[in-house]
Design a protein around this motif. Structure first.
Motif, PDB file in Angstrom:
ATOM      1  N   ILE A 128       1.449  -2.188   2.376  1.00 31.29           N
ATOM      2  CA  ILE A 128       2.800  -2.185   2.186  1.00 31.29           C
ATOM      3  C   ILE A 128       3.358  -3.472   1.362  1.00 31.29           C
ATOM      4  O   ILE A 128       2.970  -4.450   1.286  1.00 31.29           O
ATOM      5  CB  ILE A 128       3.330  -2.512   3.253  1.00 31.29           C
ATOM      6  CG1 ILE A 128       3.638  -1.618   4.541  1.00 31.29           C
ATOM      7  CG2 ILE A 128       5.490  -3.159   3.180  1.00 31.29           C
ATOM      8  CD1 ILE A 128       4.549  -2.208   5.521  1.00 31.29           C
ATOM      9  N   HIS A 177       2.344  -0.877  -4.555  1.00 33.83           N
ATOM     10  CA  HIS A 177       3.792   0.200  -5.084  1.00 33.83           C
ATOM     11  C   HIS A 177       4.251  -0.861  -5.558  1.00 33.83           C
ATOM     12  O   HIS A 177       4.348  -1.897  -4.973  1.00 33.83           O
ATOM     13  CB  HIS A 177       4.158   0.326  -3.241  1.00 33.83           C
ATOM     14  CG  HIS A 177       3.854   0.893  -2.581  1.00 33.83           C
ATOM     15  ND1 HIS A 177       3.436   0.578  -0.789  1.00 33.83           N
ATOM     16  CD2 HIS A 177       2.685   2.290  -2.347  1.00 33.83           C
ATOM     17  CE1 HIS A 177       3.029   1.233  -0.255  1.00 33.83           C
ATOM     18  NE2 HIS A 177       2.516   2.205  -0.714  1.00 33.83           N
ATOM     19  N   GLU A 212       8.285   6.419  -5.505  1.00 29.00           N
ATOM     20  CA  GLU A 212       9.493   4.780  -5.085  1.00 29.00           C
ATOM     21  C   GLU A 212      10.778   4.918  -5.609  1.00 29.00           C
ATOM     22  O   GLU A 212      11.651   5.105  -4.784  1.00 29.00           O
ATOM     23  CB  GLU A 212       8.707   3.912  -4.993  1.00 29.00           C
ATOM     24  CG  GLU A 212       6.958   3.745  -4.987  1.00 29.00           C
ATOM     25  CD  GLU A 212       7.084   3.415  -3.552  1.00 29.00           C
ATOM     26  OE1 GLU A 212       7.981   2.861  -2.959  1.00 29.00           O
ATOM     27  OE2 GLU A 212       5.715   4.280  -2.892  1.00 29.00           O
ATOM     28  N   ARG A 229       8.645  -1.486  -0.764  1.00 26.72           N
ATOM     29  CA  ARG A 229       8.283  -1.157   0.201  1.00 26.72           C
ATOM     30  C   ARG A 229       8.055  -2.881   0.749  1.00 26.72           C
ATOM     31  O   ARG A 229       7.196  -3.541   0.144  1.00 26.72           O
ATOM     32  CB  ARG A 229       7.081  -0.104   1.044  1.00 26.72           C
ATOM     33  CG  ARG A 229       7.135   0.953   0.124  1.00 26.72           C
ATOM     34  CD  ARG A 229       6.405   2.026   0.947  1.00 26.72           C
ATOM     35  NE  ARG A 229       5.914   3.151  -0.137  1.00 26.72           N
ATOM     36  CZ  ARG A 229       5.411   4.002   0.746  1.00 26.72           C
ATOM     37  NH1 ARG A 229       4.780   4.122   1.710  1.00 26.72           N
ATOM     38  NH2 ARG A 229       5.171   5.300  -0.594  1.00 26.72           N
ATOM     39  N   TYR A 256      11.434   5.604   7.323  1.00 30.45           N
ATOM     40  CA  TYR A 256      10.773   6.411   5.588  1.00 30.45           C
ATOM     41  C   TYR A 256      11.928   6.198   4.209  1.00 30.45           C
ATOM     42  O   TYR A 256      11.197   5.883   3.267  1.00 30.45           O
ATOM     43  CB  TYR A 256       9.259   7.321   5.416  1.00 30.45           C
ATOM     44  CG  TYR A 256      10.376   8.272   6.042  1.00 30.45           C
ATOM     45  CD1 TYR A 256      10.948   8.884   5.779  1.00 30.45           C
ATOM     46  CD2 TYR A 256      10.054   8.857   8.084  1.00 30.45           C
ATOM     47  CE1 TYR A 256      11.342  10.652   6.983  1.00 30.45           C
ATOM     48  CE2 TYR A 256      10.115   9.378   8.428  1.00 30.45           C
ATOM     49  CZ  TYR A 256      10.971  10.386   7.758  1.00 30.45           C
ATOM     50  OH  TYR A 256      11.438  11.744   8.357  1.00 30.45           O
ATOM     51  N   CYS A 276      11.417  -0.031   2.515  1.00 25.33           N
ATOM     52  CA  CYS A 276      11.052   1.033   3.466  1.00 25.33           C
ATOM     53  C   CYS A 276       9.561   0.334   3.716  1.00 25.33           C
ATOM     54  O   CYS A 276       9.388  -0.402   3.365  1.00 25.33           O
ATOM     55  CB  CYS A 276      10.522   2.308   3.912  1.00 25.33           C
ATOM     56  SG  CYS A 276       8.939   2.515   2.585  1.00 25.33           S
ATOM     57  N   TRP A 329       6.955   1.520   5.147  1.00 26.55           N
ATOM     58  CA  TRP A 329       5.850   2.775   5.247  1.00 26.55           C
ATOM     59  C   TRP A 329       5.103   2.486   4.859  1.00 26.55           C
ATOM     60  O   TRP A 329       4.504   2.277   3.297  1.00 26.55           O
ATOM     61  CB  TRP A 329       6.584   3.686   4.892  1.00 26.55           C
ATOM     62  CG  TRP A 329       6.352   4.901   5.623  1.00 26.55           C
ATOM     63  CD1 TRP A 329       5.122   5.611   4.442  1.00 26.55           C
ATOM     64  CD2 TRP A 329       6.154   6.051   6.955  1.00 26.55           C
ATOM     65  NE1 TRP A 329       4.721   6.939   5.749  1.00 26.55           N
ATOM     66  CE2 TRP A 329       5.810   6.935   6.669  1.00 26.55           C
ATOM     67  CE3 TRP A 329       7.349   5.489   7.848  1.00 26.55           C
ATOM     68  CZ2 TRP A 329       5.567   7.772   7.843  1.00 26.55           C
ATOM     69  CZ3 TRP A 329       7.554   5.575   8.919  1.00 26.55           C
ATOM     70  CH2 TRP A 329       6.390   7.234   8.740  1.00 26.55           C
TER      71      TRP A 329
END
Length: 328
Positions: free
Chosen positions: A130, A150, A157, A185, A201, A206, A208
């Motif tokens: 994450i 991410h 995203e 995230r 999500y 998030c 996730w």
């Protein structure tokens, strides 16, 4: 020692071995990087912990991981990817409850955390991530990145952020969520999760996880899990070379981690920049039935001319949502 207005507290949580019924055994390592908008002191360090420990300067409650461990125990044999993703969502859920019960929920909801997890089971290595921490492996001296990072500008995203249907409008400005947060995230950062009634999500930010799965062979030598403070200074290949050369000298992982941290640390952190960020690292030697001395002798050999072929399976995170509508 240094202070800042927004610091991250490095914590590693290790479950050296676990089993639901005594037959299937597994090993898991997790690195969290909590951030809070208060003044604290921080020093770089690396530890493997069997229970939660935090610096004494930290005054806000953190999750106990009790429910996350239960999720792993319950689901790891049936669906390991589900177990990892569910466990991280349980940590997010517990953090949300702790924040609501705290003396200052508004301050608590500004705390965020990255997470990178590796779990070894049945000769398979599962990596859940994450945000922007990273896990890599040395395979016959070659660096293999295990985690998927991410960034707000990533297409998947960006689309989630700008199409968010909650009370808060999401946008990306200067590569940051709403011009502020550098990751799309995170565990925590509930200020950006105002749509808590929806699925986990479907939020501006998030918790996730993306998950990759690889098959372990005798070519695999060690893992390095670290936050972005390390990767801002050194490349994957440089870290593998640094760690491998020191294993070849029969140094222990803890000593190697300390050497690497101080190599990355800027000589003067007062001005910020490279080497002035927080740093968290964990190094895991994959002995594969060898003694530690035999393992070190393998690391002393020349890297293979070519990296051995790797079998990889990617668990498509947003396509695997069954049973994940946790309400919190």
């Amino acid at each position: 020692m240094r202070t800042a207005s927004r610091r991250r507290i490095p914590i590693t949580w290790s479950l050296p071995r676990g089993s639901k019924d005594g037959d299937q055994q597994w090993k898991m390592h997790t690195s969290f990087n909590w951030a809070q908008s208060v003044m604290i002191s921080s020093q770089p360090f690396s530890r493997s912990l069997t229970a939660m420990e935090v610096p004494t300067s930290h005054s806000l409650p953190l999750p106990t991981f009790k429910h996350a461990y239960s999720s792993i125990q319950s689901y790891v044999d049936e669906n390991t990817c589900y177990a990892l993703r569910h466990a991280l969502l349980e940590i997010d859920k517990e953090a949300y409850a702790l924040g609501n019960d705290s003396e200052n929920p508004e301050k608590y909801h500004l705390i965020g955390c990255t997470a990178v997890v590796t779990l070894i089971k049945d000769k398979k290595l599962y990596c859940a991530n994450i945000a922007d921490s990273r896990a890599i492996a040395s395979v016959s001296g070659h660096a293999i990145q295990l985690s998927i990072e991410h960034k707000p500008t990533d297409p998947v995203e960006y689309e989630r952020v700008i199409n968010h249907k909650g009370n808060m409008k999401g946008y990306v400005e200067n590569g940051r969520i709403n011009g502020n947060l550098a990751v799309p995230r995170a565990i925590g950062d509930f200020y950006y999760k105002n749509n808590m009634e929806g699925p986990p999500y479907d939020r501006i930010v998030c918790a996730w996880a993306d998950i990759t799965v690889r098959t372990l062979t005798d070519d695999w030598e060690f893992l390095v899990m670290a936050c972005d403070g390390i990767w801002d200074v050194m490349t994957n290949a440089e870290v593998v070379e640094f760690v491998r050369n020191r294993f070849a000298q029969h140094l222990e992982p803890r000593r190697i981690a300390q050497d690497l941290l101080y190599t990355c640390l800027a000589p003067d952190t007062s001005m910020g920049g490279l080497g002035a960020d927080n740093m968290t690292i964990e190094i895991i030697a994959l002995l594969n039935g060898r003694s530690f001395d035999e393992f070190c002798e393998k690391c002393a050999t020349e890297p293979a001319e070519n990296c051995p072929p790797q079998m990889q399976f990617y668990d498509e995170s947003f396509a695997n949502r069954i049973g994940m509508n946790l309400k919190y």
